[in-house]
Design an enzyme around this catalytic site. Sequence first.
Site, short mmCIF file in Angstrom:
data_model
loop_
_atom_site.label_atom_id
_atom_site.label_comp_id
_atom_site.label_asym_id
_atom_site.label_seq_id
_atom_site.Cartn_x
_atom_site.Cartn_y
_atom_site.Cartn_z
N ALA A 57 0.81 -1.22 0.00
CA ALA A 57 0.00 0.00 0.00
C ALA A 57 0.85 1.28 0.00
CB ALA A 57 -0.94 -0.03 1.20
N ASP A 243 -4.23 -2.45 3.58
CA ASP A 243 -4.38 -1.70 2.33
C ASP A 243 -5.43 -0.60 2.44
OD1 ASP A 243 -3.29 -4.54 1.50
OD2 ASP A 243 -2.64 -3.03 0.07
N LYS A 254 -3.99 -8.36 2.42
CA LYS A 254 -3.79 -9.47 1.49
C LYS A 254 -4.70 -10.66 1.78
CE LYS A 254 -1.70 -9.50 -1.37
NZ LYS A 254 -2.25 -9.16 -2.69
#
Length: 371
Positions: A57, A243, A254
């Site tokens: 990110a 993220d 993830k």
Amino acid sequence: MKVKINGETENVLALWREGHIVKMVDQRKLPHSFEIITLENHRETAKAIKTMVTRGAGAIGNAAAFGMAQAALEAENKPLDEFIEYINNASETIRKTRPTAANLFKAVDKCLEAGGWGNVSVRVDGIVKRADEILKQDMKASKEIAIAGNKLIEDGFKILTHCNAGALAYVDHGTALAPIREAVKEGKDVFVWVDETRPRCQGARITAWELEQEGIPYALIADNAAGHYMQKGEVDMVIVGADRIAVNGDTANKIGTYEKAVVAMENKIPFWVAAPGMTFDLDITSGAEIEIEEREPEEVSMMWGQGEDGKPTRIRIAAEGTKVRNPAFDVTPYKYLDGFITEYGLIQRPFNEGIRWVFGQPGLLPWFKYR
Ligand code: RUB
């Protein structure tokens, strides 16, 4: 981040800017070769984000900001109206690269804001300076995350991590790996369980490589082995990156993170998310609003690696024509998290009004306590 290049240890950033050129570690080639890729313009940088030359990110936020700086420099001799059109088109190209990480969109917005007034030269200057500032602020935040998270780590801890949230994902100490680096620096005896993180294997290919470079003890495990070690009492805490984090604390990270969090709770193992303010999305109230990137089927049906001849090789593991689904991220509901490790300190349960001023918006993570 320390990298051994031809026997010498050098400090390398995941990416940086040299005038109109952006350079980045080609993360697609790791761990079998260490290569720096040169990107001449914002389109090449956007393509590098999309094809995951750089990923994580934070790093894609920096790449997005540098892409905006490149676009500004490319258009510096245009009349104002053409400059504005060029920058807006570039921002759209960059936004379309990857949908999930908040950092990318925030970086683009911050650059647009910095280049939103004055004549062309003032706007170019504003965008380029803002892009560089974002990198500098991330480097500072990464260090602060390291210090805050280190407080949670006791001597002898075995820590599980998923994917790569290290120095290649967030310059220049990482997010999830930053507290671990700090703990080791302080002399704590720490061991890291590294989930391989199918399908792209960022754990196997990047996290294990980063830890090896830094001399931090670790073992790479198949994703399916994490629950086994948790159940056997061999995991003291889990730290992952993020993220995008919604206002209620739901966290996209993830694919596979959700499963780890559920199993961690079942085994009463603390589960922490290390992330900077840039990853918190104050515009969404829950994880249901987070767009989950779906990536190409070949990431699941094929594997990439080094052949016995030492050359990069792709092999097919599922029969040709096999139907595949490949979500790159999942959302872990906030109830599975013990808290967030941020540059502002630790944000943890239970409810405390103190959180309200941390990100400047009432109601953020109302069930967390800031300390
Ligand atoms: C990377 C991933 C990382 C977060 C954390 O996914 O899920 O855990 O991005 O990054 P991908 P950061 O490899 O698909 O980009 O450390 O920057 O917070």
